[in-house]
Design a protein around this motif. Structure first.
Motif, PDB file in Angstrom:
ATOM      1  N   THR A 205       0.838  -1.194   0.000  1.00 13.84           N
ATOM      2  CA  THR A 205       0.000   0.000   0.000  1.00 13.84           C
ATOM      3  C   THR A 205       0.875   1.247   0.000  1.00 13.84           C
ATOM      4  O   THR A 205       0.605   2.206  -0.729  1.00 13.84           O
ATOM      5  CB  THR A 205      -0.881   0.024   1.258  1.00 13.84           C
ATOM      6  N   ASN A 206       1.917   1.216   0.820  1.00  6.27           N
ATOM      7  CA  ASN A 206       2.839   2.357   0.841  1.00  6.27           C
ATOM      8  C   ASN A 206       3.382   2.628  -0.554  1.00  6.27           C
ATOM      9  O   ASN A 206       3.449   3.772  -0.987  1.00  6.27           O
ATOM     10  CB  ASN A 206       4.017   2.065   1.771  1.00  6.27           C
ATOM     11  N   LEU A 256      -8.122  12.682  -0.963  1.00  4.78           N
ATOM     12  CA  LEU A 256      -9.424  12.062  -1.226  1.00  4.78           C
ATOM     13  C   LEU A 256      -9.262  10.592  -1.592  1.00  4.78           C
ATOM     14  O   LEU A 256     -10.132   9.763  -1.331  1.00  4.78           O
ATOM     15  CB  LEU A 256     -10.084  12.812  -2.388  1.00  4.78           C
ATOM     16  N   VAL A 257      -8.118  10.259  -2.197  1.00  5.85           N
ATOM     17  CA  VAL A 257      -7.860   8.872  -2.573  1.00  5.85           C
ATOM     18  C   VAL A 257      -7.082   8.139  -1.491  1.00  5.85           C
ATOM     19  O   VAL A 257      -7.428   7.024  -1.099  1.00  5.85           O
ATOM     20  CB  VAL A 257      -7.092   8.812  -3.912  1.00  5.85           C
ATOM     21  N   THR A 258      -6.007   8.781  -0.978  1.00  7.03           N
ATOM     22  CA  THR A 258      -5.111   8.034  -0.082  1.00  7.03           C
ATOM     23  C   THR A 258      -5.756   7.704   1.257  1.00  7.03           C
ATOM     24  O   THR A 258      -5.530   6.619   1.794  1.00  7.03           O
ATOM     25  CB  THR A 258      -3.814   8.824   0.164  1.00  7.03           C
ATOM     26  N   PRO A 260      -9.119   7.186   2.152  1.00  5.93           N
ATOM     27  CA  PRO A 260      -9.997   6.011   2.068  1.00  5.93           C
ATOM     28  C   PRO A 260      -9.233   4.727   1.745  1.00  5.93           C
ATOM     29  O   PRO A 260      -9.554   3.662   2.261  1.00  5.93           O
ATOM     30  CB  PRO A 260     -10.954   6.361   0.922  1.00  5.93           C
ATOM     31  N   LEU A 261      -8.177   4.850   0.921  1.00  7.10           N
ATOM     32  CA  LEU A 261      -7.387   3.662   0.585  1.00  7.10           C
ATOM     33  C   LEU A 261      -6.764   3.051   1.839  1.00  7.10           C
ATOM     34  O   LEU A 261      -6.830   1.833   2.055  1.00  7.10           O
ATOM     35  CB  LEU A 261      -6.290   4.035  -0.422  1.00  7.10           C
ATOM     36  N   GLY A 262      -6.192   3.906   2.665  1.00  4.11           N
ATOM     37  CA  GLY A 262      -5.604   3.425   3.909  1.00  4.11           C
ATOM     38  C   GLY A 262      -6.639   2.716   4.767  1.00  4.11           C
ATOM     39  O   GLY A 262      -6.368   1.667   5.344  1.00  4.11           O
ATOM     40  N   PHE A 263      -7.833   3.268   4.779  1.00  2.00           N
ATOM     41  CA  PHE A 263      -8.922   2.677   5.562  1.00  2.00           C
ATOM     42  C   PHE A 263      -9.282   1.282   5.036  1.00  2.00           C
ATOM     43  O   PHE A 263      -9.379   0.314   5.792  1.00  2.00           O
ATOM     44  CB  PHE A 263     -10.138   3.612   5.496  1.00  2.00           C
ATOM     45  N   VAL A 264      -9.428   1.191   3.700  1.00  2.00           N
ATOM     46  CA  VAL A 264      -9.795  -0.091   3.088  1.00  2.00           C
ATOM     47  C   VAL A 264      -8.720  -1.136   3.369  1.00  2.00           C
ATOM     48  O   VAL A 264      -9.016  -2.287   3.714  1.00  2.00           O
ATOM     49  CB  VAL A 264      -9.995   0.086   1.559  1.00  2.00           C
ATOM     50  N   VAL A 265      -7.448  -0.735   3.235  1.00  2.00           N
ATOM     51  CA  VAL A 265      -6.368  -1.706   3.432  1.00  2.00           C
ATOM     52  C   VAL A 265      -6.328  -2.185   4.878  1.00  2.00           C
ATOM     53  O   VAL A 265      -6.118  -3.370   5.140  1.00  2.00           O
ATOM     54  CB  VAL A 265      -5.015  -1.102   3.010  1.00  2.00           C
ATOM     55  N   ARG A 266      -6.590  -1.264   5.824  1.00  2.00           N
ATOM     56  CA  ARG A 266      -6.610  -1.698   7.224  1.00  2.00           C
ATOM     57  C   ARG A 266      -7.713  -2.718   7.451  1.00  2.00           C
ATOM     58  O   ARG A 266      -7.526  -3.694   8.184  1.00  2.00           O
ATOM     59  CB  ARG A 266      -6.791  -0.488   8.151  1.00  2.00           C
TER      60      ARG A 266
END
Lengths: 277, 270
Positions: A205-206, A256-258, A260-266
């Protein structure tokens, strides 16, 4: 006599451990609040707002900032990331190969592309490649070039991530697979890589987020108006309007992208964890 | 006509096996035959080479010298299709080695589908049968991590059985288990033995060896010291090394005293 000694002993002079702890925490809160207040008072909010938060400037950015700039940013990143994943996996497997030259080539690749700034690689793809191979067209034009440049950078990091992930899968997994009659390649694909993938989800993800931000370098390839991504779009508009609001809006679009992305990956991580442990 | 020669041929045949790790020679010339339907327990102190021997039988360790035959096929032949031979040899590990990212059923069906190319329905059917055999049908959709060690090991046995092996190898299958969970795993192994499976079991479970094994092999220092029926090897060992090992195993407190005295005499070979 001994009984009273024991009762008296713990009562020391000064603060108890519990009191010290709450005092220390209280102090930390005070420092934090003081810092925030100092910052808020020191900044010139009116000028900041004038320069960065003009509503009418922001309004004229829409819908292009989303439908064009953000769309292009995502497109560059996703195609670059897919290329980086593929190339990175190949290089990781080469790095772990029993064939010497493969390991060697993979090692050299990683050292070079991990060590070079992404900026230089974009210049190289944008300038040096057309010079060296005149007349060659990279498939997809700017999009193809961006995918290759981002992919080359990402692959070097992802190769190391993959290698670490594959090596983190216990040796017994390969042995169990081989003892069931899996060939080494099939065991790798069906058993090892799916497990490695879970292990490396956070660093992957990073890498995606890093590529997402590095996609701003696409401007070095020379882009048309339709090919602009967020950063260039924001800067162009900032210079035409002589106001920095577009920079702020572009920045918010990245988040706006990063975020929510972090949230989904968690969430994905928690789910994978649930299955494994 | 070949009927007779088939029956006479040992299922597992190890000839003159040597294995070194660097300068350390772990197996120093092993000859061992195991017939079809036989249950052989391999016992011995840690470092005696018994696990290495077992791992050589399906070539998880490559022997330095010597030959290994299973079902008449020479595994040590460099041109043999090792994946094809391994399909006929089931292996159960001390640490279970279930695939943690797959459910219990998927652990059983994936190898069948990928390796044996069975279709989905057949793989599922075989998986269900074998889970039933080890008494874990109700855990079919669980993940390995949610099972106890004993349940995981029974799933591992079912996974090996689902491939339809001719031979089963067990590498200290109960050593990683809490004592109260050992019984269920041994019960499954007992059932397998009763059903006529050819089994080679590296174990410290003397009761199991005594009751279930047709033969017990005692190894020490990379060689087979004693090979005979359980009554002979466990009940009435002929060699001093076997006696010493068994007394330590049966009464560790006693063995400590013994060790001290034997150390004074000149020490025993490890």
């Amino acid at each position: 006599m001994t009984a009273t000694d024991i009762e008296v002993q713990p009562r020391r002079k000064g603060l108890t451990r519990r009191q010290k702890r709450s005092l220390s925490r209280g102090l930390q809160y005070v420092v934090f609040v003081a810092a925030v207040v100092a910052f808020a008072l020191a900044a010139d909010w009116d000028r900041l707002q004038n320069q960065f938060a003009q509503k009418d400037v922001a309004r004229q950015m829409f819908p292009d900032v989303i439908t064009l700039a953000l769309k292009n940013t995502v497109l560059y990143t996703v195609s670059g990331f897919v290329f980086a994943l593929t190339l990175g996996l190949v290089i990781a497997l080469m790095r772990l190969s029993s064939v010497g030259p493969y390991r060697w080539v993979a090692g050299v690749y990683i050292e070079i592309f991990r060590g070079l700034p992404a900026l230089l690689i974009f210049i190289f793809i944008g300038v040096a490649v057309p010079l060296a191979f005149p007349g060659t067209e990279i498939v997809g034009g700017t999009y193809g070039k961006a995918a290759i440049a981002l992919g080359l950078v990402g692959a070097a990091y992802l190769a190391e991530t993959f290698r670490a992930g594959i090596q983190a899968v216990p040796k017994g997994q390969m042995e169990a697979a081989r003892s069931l009659g899996f060939s080494p390649a099939r065991a790798m694909i069906s058993i090892i890589i799916p497990q490695a993938f879970r292990i490396i989800l956070p660093p992957m993800t990073n890498e995606f987020i890093i590529l997402f931000k590095d996609s701003s370098l696409v401007l070095l390839l020379g882009v048309t108006l339709e090919e602009r991504e967020l950063s260039k779009f924001g800067r162009d508009l900032a210079s035409t309007t002589a106001n920095s609001t577009p920079i702020l809006v572009a920045g918010l679009c990245y988040l706006l992208v990063t975020i929510p992305l972090g949230f989904v990956v968690r969430r994905m991580e928690a789910k994978a964890q649930e299955a494994v442990k | 006509m070949s009927e007779k020669s088939l029956a006479a041929r040992p299922e597992i045949d190890v000839r003159g096996l040597h294995k070194s790790f660097g300068a350390n020679e772990v197996l120093k010339g092993i000859d061992l035959e195991i017939n079809q339907g036989e249950v052989v327990c391999v016992i011995g102190p840690s470092g005696s080479g018994k696990s290495t021997l077992l791992r050589c039988v399906n070539l998880l360790e490559e022997p330095t010298k010597g030959q290994v035959f299973v079902g008449g096929t020479e595994l040590t032949d460099p041109d043999v299709d090792i994946d094809a031979v391994r399909r006929r040899i089931g292996m159960v590990f001390q640490q279970f080695n279930l695939f943690p990212h797959l459910t219990v059923t998927e652990n059983l069906t994936l190898p069948q589908r990928r390796v044996l190319r069975r279709d989905k329905a057949q793989a599922a059917k075989v998986a269900a049968e074998n889970l039933e055999r080890v008494g874990l049908s109700e855990k079919a959709s669980a993940y390995p991590a949610s099972l106890s060690g004993g349940q995981q090991q029974r799933v591992a046995i079912a996974r090996a059985l689902a491939m339809g092996p001719e031979v089963m190898l067990f590498d200290e299958p109960t050593s990683a288990l809490d004592p109260e969970l050992v019984g269920d795993v041994l019960a499954v192994m007992r059932m397998l033995a009763r059903d006529g499976m050819t089994m080679m079991v590296v174990t410290h479970e003397m009761t199991f060896a005594r009751e279930v094994a047709d033969r017990v092999v005692f190894m020490d220092g990379g060689v087979i010291v004693e090979d005979g029926t359980p009554e002979q090897v466990i009940g009435n060992p002929r060699h001093e090394r076997t006696r010493h090992f068994l007394s330590r195993l049966l009464d560790p407190a006693m063995a400590e005293v013994e060790e001290e005295t034997s150390d004074q005499v000149g020490g025993s070979g490890a």
